[in-house]
Write an enzyme that holds these catalytic residues in place. Structure first.
Site, PDB file in Angstrom:
ATOM      1  N   GLY A  64       0.822  -1.200   0.000  1.00  0.00           N
ATOM      2  CA  GLY A  64       0.000   0.000   0.000  1.00  0.00           C
ATOM      3  C   GLY A  64       0.855   1.248   0.000  1.00  0.00           C
ATOM      4  O   GLY A  64       1.943   1.278   0.558  1.00  0.00           O
ATOM      5  N   GLY A  77       0.446   5.799   0.027  1.00  0.00           N
ATOM      6  CA  GLY A  77      -0.450   6.941   0.225  1.00  0.00           C
ATOM      7  C   GLY A  77       0.349   8.175   0.556  1.00  0.00           C
ATOM      8  O   GLY A  77       1.589   8.187   0.484  1.00  0.00           O
ATOM      9  N   GLY A  78      -0.370   9.257   0.917  1.00  0.00           N
ATOM     10  CA  GLY A  78       0.289  10.512   1.255  1.00  0.00           C
ATOM     11  C   GLY A  78       1.182  10.373   2.471  1.00  0.00           C
ATOM     12  O   GLY A  78       2.152  11.109   2.630  1.00  0.00           O
ATOM     13  N   GLY A 110       3.009   7.683   3.275  1.00  0.00           N
ATOM     14  CA  GLY A 110       4.187   6.884   3.032  1.00  0.00           C
ATOM     15  C   GLY A 110       3.828   5.542   2.409  1.00  0.00           C
ATOM     16  O   GLY A 110       2.888   5.437   1.613  1.00  0.00           O
ATOM     17  N   THR A 111       4.547   4.469   2.796  1.00  0.00           N
ATOM     18  CA  THR A 111       4.391   3.155   2.178  1.00  0.00           C
ATOM     19  C   THR A 111       4.245   2.088   3.254  1.00  0.00           C
ATOM     20  O   THR A 111       4.865   2.171   4.309  1.00  0.00           O
ATOM     21  CB  THR A 111       5.618   2.831   1.296  1.00  0.00           C
ATOM     22  N   VAL A 112       3.408   1.058   2.968  1.00  0.00           N
ATOM     23  CA  VAL A 112       3.238  -0.088   3.867  1.00  0.00           C
ATOM     24  C   VAL A 112       3.821  -1.320   3.181  1.00  0.00           C
ATOM     25  O   VAL A 112       3.492  -1.615   2.015  1.00  0.00           O
ATOM     26  CB  VAL A 112       1.755  -0.322   4.210  1.00  0.00           C
ATOM     27  N   ASP A 156     -10.221  10.316  14.008  1.00  0.00           N
ATOM     28  CA  ASP A 156     -10.132  10.185  12.542  1.00  0.00           C
ATOM     29  C   ASP A 156     -10.807   8.894  12.081  1.00  0.00           C
ATOM     30  O   ASP A 156     -10.232   8.098  11.331  1.00  0.00           O
ATOM     31  CB  ASP A 156      -8.667  10.221  12.102  1.00  0.00           C
TER      32      ASP A 156
END
Length: 764
Positions: free
Chosen positions: A437, A439-440, A442-444, A556
């Protein structure tokens, strides 16, 4: 004698003698703090004339200046400006005074010579201005002559008794040859001035009375001006528009000031200041604050101590700064040692591991005779450990250790600190094939530990200090949570450039992907699965609010933060924005943070964070599960952009079935969907106090799930359900109702708060 000499004899020029004085205020960021520390004038004396500050030793009335006339200024209204005030020294208007640099800026006339003479033009022949104890700044000024048939003869006196004489000639026969910015003889000529010049006379004239250039150059000009304020332009050949120009002068105090001063106590420098003699004139001096002090060194009270610890730009401390008189010291935290400075040795831990490093380095030097290879390897290891220690401190390791030691003393959920090598091996050095994954944030990565455990490793992008605090917050919050529907935090790594979090691996992605991503191959979730996921999520939030050792507000809640495992069980994640709520508080004042579409409007307006903010966000998630639409969308019609408004409008108009995701509603579950929608709208009430608690929401959803399971059994066996109705005042009333296999009997009474606990009977 030559034509220039003859012309000089016939010259009808302007003679100007200039003796300059006062002080220039340095308007820069580095001195603003100093200028505004305290009053710069003597007590009881006016400090301002218009917009110009008048610092002591200058003053505008008896008893407010240092001696009789040298520092006495007048505050007058200039001609043409009756409503404004300006300080005046002799015939000159002062624009700025500085006690820091010993400079004054004032306005001085421009001399001009025109042919034929222009009687309408202001000309001041034989103008004399005399002000003692001031010199023309040779570093800040220059002498300029403008024209195509113009020259000037300059003479003056220097403070040591020597004389000064020079000249400057500006010529051109065509205006096209004059270049902007160039002042080297073609249309413009300039001279540097000598040091210590206290008077100057200059005569400006034309060589040929502008005979050949009068069509484009009727006049010639000469003036002394501040270097930085003048930039030559070719259009000045036709007309120089300025009548006055700025000039910078140097001022100082005569050594005989104490002899002539009326107030003997004010004739020397004040406290915490020092006397500085002028190199070019030993008979005069200035006062200067000592290092670490600020203020007016000429006042009797002198300069005041600067508190360097109040401004990070004034001190070099990494941790604690302690102000001292005239300076400051840096302290390290407990169990640390060093000078505590960012640009110095900093602070290093007094730990056993650090001692081992020092011993290792010492041993390395001891065995230097054995071979340079051993020394090289020892040095590389030491450097690597220092780099990891640097990252550990930068990533908030000290603060994290402090919090974990406090919290984990009372819990069995211990957070493991992984080494950089552990995670490099688990992800094959973060190979692209391990990415699951992006996203804004970072990375998984998917990783496999030595014991065979599959984990998810969250690697953020390069972060600033605020994001580091958010990372530490997530570790601290998750270390307090032990719930089957929360993504379990296994540990973290602080030895890399950006901090890493290690979680249990959740295989089926996010709820957002199943509800909104129509391009993937995943099967759409049934209503029963969605209701179960909603109930599990509500249970987690209820646990955070009511059952955690310290209440937690997630802040959130959204579909991208709800993960699904291989059994499609909900797992709530991303606690970076969460807040721990002290036991004696029900709300927190905090900077508004959240996601557009899920943000509690009451929280947005008041900045008061409460548990009801999570209730609002969950209400949006529940509507997403019912409608299949995003919380905010700009792709469809304007009426559908805000999901909450869109659904509530549909419910008011009794057309909820139109907004339910297509293919999901059936005759058997439509009433259940409607009840879930009603529950969602209660979560979205504007006032937080009117919303239900998450415990009530979770109980209602479990009740809907229980009704669904009971109805399925009744459909197959035709049996009876007994419900317990809990009224709003807390009293219990038991009743039993017969239900048909279709479950069409309405068991919801809007006048009371109903929790349904289904019991299946076997015919008895």
């Amino acid at each position: 004698m030559g034509r220039p000499t003859e012309t000089l004899i016939r010259l009808t020029a302007v003679k100007i003698i200039v003796i300059l004085s006062a002080a220039f205020v340095v308007a820069s960021a580095t001195t603003n703090a100093t200028v505004t520390v305290a009053s710069q004038a003597l007590p009881g004396c006016d400090e301002w004339c218009g917009d110009v500050r008048i610092p002591y030793p200058f003053g505008m009335r008896e008893g407010c200046y240092l001696n009789n006339e040298t520092f006495l200024l007048q505050c007058l209204s200039p001609a043409g400006s009756p409503n404004s005030l300006m300080p005046v020294l002799g015939p000159n208007i002062i624009t700025n005074i500085s006690i820091i640099t010993g400079e004054i800026k004032l306005l001085n006339r421009v001399a001009q010579a025109c042919h034929p003479p222009d009687t309408a033009t202001d000309v001041f022949p034989d103008m004399v201005v005399g002000i003692p104890n001031y010199t023309i700044s040779h570093t800040k000024n220059k002498f300029v002559v403008i024209g195509c048939d113009t020259f000037a003869i300059v003479s003056g006196n220097v403070v040591d008794g020597q004389s000064f004489q020079s000249g400057c000639l500006a010529l051109c026969d065509n205006i096209g040859t004059v270049k902007d910015g160039a002042c080297s003889g073609s249309g413009c000529c300039q001279l540097d001035l000598p040091s210590g010049l206290d008077s100057m006379v200059f005569e400006v004239a034309s060589l040929t009375n502008h005979t050949n250039v009068s069509s484009f150059n009727p006049c010639g000009y000469a003036f002394v001006t501040e270097r930085d304020s003048f930039n030559f332009s070719s259009k000045y050949i036709r007309n120089f528009p300025e009548k006055i120009v700025p000039v910078v002068l140097d001022w100082a105090i005569s050594n005989d000031t104490c002899v002539t001063a009326k107030n003997k106590t004010n004739c020397v420098c004040g406290k915490n200041s020092t006397k500085v003699d002028l190199l070019d004139d030993p008979s005069r001096y200035r006062c200067q604050c000592l290092d670490g002090f600020e203020g007016n060194p000429y006042l009797p009270d002198g300069c005041q101590d600067i508190d360097e610890c109040k401004d990070d730009n004034l001190n070099d401390c990494r941790f604690e700064c302690v102000n001292t008189i005239g300076s400051y010291t840096c302290n390290c935290p407990e169990d640390f040692k060093g000078d505590g400075k960012r640009q110095g040795d900093g602070c290093t831990r007094n730990s056993k591991s650090f001692v081992q490093i020092i011993v290792g380095v010492t041993v390395g030097f001891t065995v230097l005779v054995i071979g340079s290879a051993w020394l090289y390897l020892g040095y590389k290891k030491w450097k690597f450990l220092k780099l990891k220690e640097k990252f550990f401190e930068k990533n908030g390791g000290l603060m994290l250790q402090q919090h974990l030691s406090q919290w984990q003393a009372s819990t069995d959920h211990m957070v493991r600190i992984f080494t950089k090598e552990d995670l490099d091996k688990a992800t094959n050095k973060y190979d692209d094939s391990a990415v699951v994954g992006k996203g804004g944030f970072g990375t998984v990565y998917k990783g496999v530990l030595d014991d065979g455990s599959v984990v998810a490793i969250k690697k953020s992008k390069l972060v600033d200090q605020s994001q580091t605090d958010q990372f530490i917050n997530e570790v601290i919050v998750l270390s307090q949570i032990n719930h089957r529907n929360v993504v379990k935090l296994l540990g973290c790594c602080l030895e890399t450039e950006v901090p890493l979090l290690v979680y249990e691996f959740i295989s089926n992605g996010t709820l957002y992907e199943y509800v909104h991503d129509k391009t993937n191959d995943r099967n759409s979730l049934s209503w029963e699965a969605r209701l179960r996921i909603a109930a599990e999520t509500a249970g987690v939030i209820s646990y955070l609010h009511s059952s955690a050792s310290t209440p937690i507000i997630h802040r959130d809640i959204k579909t991208t933060n709800i993960l699904l495992d291989h059994n499609y069980t909900a797992k709530v994640s991303d606690f970076g924005a969460s807040k721990l709520v002290p036991m004696d508080q029900t709300q927190l004042s905090t900077m508004v943070q959240g996601t557009l579409g899920y943000l509690d409007p009451e929280y947005l307006l008041t900045s008061e964070l409460t548990e009801k903010s999570d209730v609002y966000s969950f209400g949006i998630v529940l509507l997403e599960l019912i409608t299949g639409k995003k919380a905010v969308s700009f792709e469809g019609p304007e009426a559908e952009r805000n999901l909450a408004m869109y659904v509530m409008c549909a419910m008011k108009e009794n057309r909820l079935e139109e907004v339910v995701e297509k293919g999901m509603a059936t005759k058997a579950n439509i009433e259940q969907i409607k009840e879930a929608a009603k529950l969602a709208t209660t979560c979205l009430r504007i006032k937080g106090e009117e919303r239900p608690s998450m415990k009530e929401v979770a109980t209602d959803l479990e009740g809907l799930r229980g009704l669904n399971e009971a109805n399925e059994k009744l459909e197959s066996k035709g049996e009876t359900m007994v419900g317990i109705w809990v009224q709003s005042d807390g009293a219990l009333e038991s009743t039993s109702k017969q239900f048909s296999a279709s479950g069409s009997t309405n068991i919801v009474d809007d006048s009371m708060k109903v929790h349904i606990l289904p019991l299946i009977h076997n015919g008895r």
